[in-house]
Design an enzyme around this catalytic site. Structure first.
Site, PDB file in Angstrom:
ATOM      1  N   GLU A   1     -25.509 -61.903  -7.899  1.00  0.00           N
ATOM      2  CA  GLU A   1     -24.214 -61.964  -8.552  1.00  0.00           C
ATOM      3  C   GLU A   1     -23.456 -60.663  -8.260  1.00  0.00           C
ATOM      4  OE1 GLU A   1     -22.741 -64.251 -12.544  1.00  0.00           O
ATOM      5  OE2 GLU A   1     -24.856 -64.107 -12.085  1.00  0.00           O
TER       6      GLU A   1
ATOM      7  N   GLU B   1     -28.812 -57.865 -20.619  1.00  0.00           N
ATOM      8  CA  GLU B   1     -27.783 -58.907 -20.681  1.00  0.00           C
ATOM      9  C   GLU B   1     -27.877 -59.715 -21.968  1.00  0.00           C
ATOM     10  OE1 GLU B   1     -28.113 -61.700 -17.461  1.00  0.00           O
ATOM     11  OE2 GLU B   1     -26.108 -62.491 -17.829  1.00  0.00           O
TER      12      GLU B   1
END
Ligand code: BGC
Length: 921
Positions: free
Chosen positions: A450, A721
């Protein structure tokens, strides 16, 4: 008196940066006797001796936070400047001589885009030999090579920069860099440029795919490309330009593969490659070149391994002790043909190497040895990791390997320390989160497939980043990307910038367009950012308005909501969106963006627009109030984030009721939050805005899941996260979307600065020209000491709890600044003081004990906020935690029968004593 930090467009001595419009000059004055600047003067000259003056502003009211000075700029020209400052104590100081140098501006390129055959996997090396007939007094290299380039002249690197020419929406703009290469030149010269795949040619983002033999990147046509000019200037003023053309040759290096996600492969057993002539590319293959805005990505900390692990699986793994973004160096000396393989990961599992959470990113390095001794170092990739597994090297020792942190060259601005080691570790983790995700683009994470500029992650982190570092120039480049992507999408802001094909947009993410420039203005006080971004900010709000239409489609549009919050009533996948109604959040941010446009228009003197957007703001606000609030101010969205937004955006008519409800929700969750990307960044600030700092501290001090210190207890060295990225037993909770280096929840850093250190900006006098200093003492933290190099100068604050009712506070306000000092819980006459530049020390008495001192008139809430007191209370009345949280707003006396079994108040005395004692043990 001294002047430091002279900057043009917030960059020290910039060479070849994009200079749209008037250059803005900034500086900081310190060590002054005086308190204020009375006047200042900027001189700009063509020579370093400041003799050939081309601009003299004269003494006047120049603002150190941003003084635009108009000059006629020539391309490829260096200008020198000084600033002189006078103070109200009669002092005068002149800065050192700074410079800025223009790039090619509108000048046509003599160099042409050149390419090479794509038939081999070996990465191309473009080169050219040239002789300079006379001695050049100055030489510049203007260059862009795609995907990535590494340039050398006469065997010496032209720069320490890494990953040039950086990451942009390559369809919109491609940055070229300018280097001063005067010292590298000899009589006979050879320039060599090696190209790698990078973001432009390798697989990157969600749309590109890559197989062994085929690259299908989102941008570009799959071809390596180079354009360059070496400009030699001779003593007599004449110039010679060596530009890329078909006289350049192409050979091949031993790198056979590279990209951002998967790493690099190098084979040193390959034979000498055949050479070919470079090919001039056709018109259609050239790209929109523009001068750079990216600040240099450089190698920073060297991380020596803390251990060389021999894992139960028989692996050899270096533990660097810190998760980070960067590369590494490995010393090797292996027989010819030996294959060496390096892989990286963020955490161990069962004491073994692990990398399943990187998803498809291979994050590796392959090397085939030529039998010689080498120090390997990847050239065209980066990794996010703490552990490195090495295969194929005999006799590895702990000294064979070292990690190298790589990130954009942001200047540190804040030092923060407190009496609780776990909170210091948290601040360190936040800093590492920033470093790891500031690799040219503000990314979500540095490790998996990502590593993209997700706009919400970026937006929420700007205030924290602005305390930790001077990030103006870094974000300025991102805003350029954003604005260009937006133009391509008719006002819409893609959820990822540069977009790499992501076409969706949504609230909070897209509101990066308004929030980021506004935060930069608030932290730096330089209005030029609002001028530059105004059209982009306004177009975003206009885009929402049009999308919304009569049917309020914006409220109904899909969006990520309170991303990763823990309060979703839904099952399975949908849980990641959290429990706060998305339409409510969308509209709140729509309203806030309209307000930012109105305020910015007002500052820029666009009164008509300001009025128009104030009206829009009012209308959206009315709709929110009608739809989501009762007339008396009760918020109908029964989640923590619902109430946090109500407080933060001043939506409720009854703030008291709203904060009590928020506290109830926190109590019901055991003094823990359930918030996600939207609620978490604003949670502690919302509590503090109502004086509920103690509750905010309680939430921060919590060591259980979910909480910041839960991560620290499990050994986190960066911010995760997800609140449960790792389970309490150390297992990785999931692999689909689980990064251990995502800075979004590091936004608590803002509160640690604003409330714990007590240094907050004042929107009315931005750039910390005036600050609100409200350091909030907490007995569990003991003390805080902070120094912040704000745009206006260095603020310092510290406090120390002397005993339960006495606190010592020291603050320093910089030259030419003022501050309002607020002492929480102090006796009335001392609560608020207006300060001018200087250092102040106060020891004051609290009206309310920081710990202990509970009486029958304390509310249950107050007792429950102190973990030790709470424990004691629950021993006496174990069922109490189950009672409705609204009762917690009542005093112990009001709940007498619960504690005393019908007896009178006197039975409470020993209980209260017990509770009070508990906190000091
Ligand atoms: C990213 C996030 C981002 C999100 C969008 C994720 O994959 O890592 O941080 O904001 O997608 O919901």
């Amino acid at each position: 008196m001294k002047i430091r930090n002279g900057r043009v467009n917030h960059i020290k001595n910039p060479i070849g940066y994009l200079m749209e419009g008037t250059p803005v000059f900034t500086w900081v004055t310190e060590e002054a006797q005086g308190k204020k600047q009375t006047e200042a003067r900027i001189l700009i000259a063509e020579d370093p001796d400041m003799e050939k003056i081309i601009c003299d502003t004269g003494f006047g009211n120049l603002d150190s936070l941003g003084s635009p000075v108009q000059i006629e700029k020539k391309p490829r020209t260096r200008y020198y400047w000084t600033v002189t400052v006078r103070s109200d104590a009669g002092e005068e100081a002149v800065s050192e001589v700074y410079f800025f140098e223009t790039g090619k501006e509108d000048e046509k390129w003599k160099g042409k885009w050149i390419g090479c055959s794509q038939e081999t996997d070996r990465h191309p090396v473009f080169y050219k030999s040239f002789e300079s007939s006379k001695k050049a007094v100055s030489a510049r290299l203007y260059i862009c090579g795609l995907g990535l380039y590494h340039a050398e002249i006469n065997g010496k690197k032209v720069t320490e920069e890494f990953l040039t020419p950086y990451c942009t929406d390559y369809n919109q703009w491609v940055e070229y860099q300018t280097y001063d290469v005067t010292d590298l030149l000899e009589e006979k010269n050879r320039i060599e440029v090696t190209l790698g795949a990078g973001w432009y040619l390798g697989r990157f983002g969600f749309t590109s795919q890559e197989t062994e033999s085929c690259i299908n990147p989102y941008y570009g046509d799959g071809r390596f490309k180079l354009i360059a000019e070496v400009v030699l200037t001779y003593e007599d003023g004449t110039e010679e330009i060596i530009g890329t053309d078909d006289s350049w040759m192409v050979s091949r290096c031993n790198i056979t593969f590279s990209n951002i996600y998967d790493g690099e492969r190098r084979d040193d057993t390959l034979p000498q490659a055949s050479e070919e002539k470079a090919e001039i590319l056709g018109e259609g293959e050239s790209l929109p070149l523009m001068a750079r805005l990216s600040i240099p990505v450089l190698r920073h900390e060297i991380l020596k391994p803390v251990k060389l692990l021999h894992t139960p699986a028989g692996e050899e793994v270096f533990d660097l002790g810190q998760n980070f973004g960067g590369i590494w160096r490995l010393k090797i000396h292996e027989p010819k043909g030996t294959k060496i393989h390096i892989q990286v990961g963020e955490v161990l599992q069962n004491d073994c190497f692990y990398r399943d959470n990187l998803r498809s990113a291979l994050a590796e390095y392959w090397y085939v040895s030529d039998g010689e001794e080498h120090v390997l170092e990847p050239q065209f990739t980066f990794y996010g990791y703490r552990y490195a597994k090495v295969e194929g090297v005999s006799d590895l020792t702990i000294d064979s390997f070292e990690g190298i942190a790589v990130y954009s060259d942001i200047t540190p601005a804040g030092q923060w320390e407190c009496g609780k080691p776990k909170l210091n570790r948290l601040m360190e983790n936040i800093k590492w989160g920033q470093k790891s995700n500031f690799i040219d683009v503000p990314t979500d994470c540095p490790q998996r497939d990502e590593r993209m500029g997700w706009t919400a992650d970026t937006q929420v982190f700007v205030p924290t980043a602005s305390y930790l570092t001077d990030s103006w120039a870094f974000y300025r480049k991102f805003l350029k990307d954003l604005e260009l992507d937006q133009c391509e999408h008719e006002g819409m802001i893609p959820a990822v910038v540069p977009a790499f094909g992501v076409d969706m947009c949504c609230a909070v993410w897209g509101d990066a367009a308004t929030f980021i420039p506004w935060y930069l203005y608030k932290f730096h006080g330089d209005v030029s950012i609002l001028e530059r971004q105004f059209d982009s900010m306004k177009s975003w709000v206009d885009y929402i308005e049009e999308f919304d239409g009569q049917d309020r489609l914006w409220e109904k549009k899909f969006f990520y909501g309170d991303w990763l919050a823990l309060d979703s009533p839904k099952e399975g996948k949908e849980q990641i969106i959290g429990g706060t109604e998305e339409g409510y959040i969308s509209y709140v941010y729509y309203m806030a963006s309209a307000e930012i446009v109105a305020k910015s228009a007002e500052i820029l003197g666009k009164e008509d627009i300001a009025e128009e957007y104030r009206e829009k703001y009012q209308k959206i606000r009315e709709h929110i109030l009608n739809e989501y609030f009762t007339p008396s101010g009760r918020c109908a969205i029964n989640t923590m984030t619902g109430h946090i937004l109500a407080l933060h955006f001043n939506l409720t008519a009854n703030r008291e009721l709203t904060v009590n409800k928020l506290k109830e929700l926190l109590h019901d969750a055991g003094e823990k939050f359930k918030t996600g990307f939207v609620g978490t960044p604003l949670l502690a600030g919302a509590l503090s805005s109502m004086g509920e700092d103690k509750m905010a501290y309680t939430v921060l001090h919590n060591e259980e899941y979910p909480g910041w210190l839960y991560e620290i207890n499990l050994g986190a060295t960066t911010i995760w996260e997800r609140w449960n990225s790792m389970e309490p037993d150390g297992t990785v909770s999931s692999t689909g979307m689980n990064s251990f280096n995502h800075y979004a929840y590091g936004t608590i850093g803002q509160w640690m600065w604003e409330t714990m250190a007590g240094i907050a900006a004042d929107e009315e006098k931005p750039g910390f020209r005036h600050a609100v200093l409200r350091p909030v003492p907490d007995y569990r933290t003991g003390w805080v000491k902070a120094a912040y190099d704000s745009a206006a100068g260095r603020y310092e604050t510290s406090w120390k709890v002397l005993d339960s009712t006495h606190v010592n506070v020291k603050v320093t306000v910089p030259f030419n600044c003022t501050a309002t000092l607020i002492l929480p819980f102090a006796a009335d006459e001392e609560v608020k003081r207006e300060l001018t530049a200087g250092t102040y020390e106060i020891t004051y008495t609290l009206t309310k004990s920081l710990c202990g001192g509970f009486s029958v008139d304390s509310t249950i809430n107050e007792i429950m906020e102190c973990p030790e007191a709470k424990e004691e209370l629950l021993k006496i009345q174990p069922g109490f935690a189950m009672y409705p949280a609204r009762m917690f707003n009542q005093t112990v006396r009001e709940n007498l029968e619960l504690f005393s079994n019908g007896a009178d108040e006197s039975v409470l005395a020993p209980i209260m004593e017990q509770i009070n004692k508990a906190q000091f043990s």
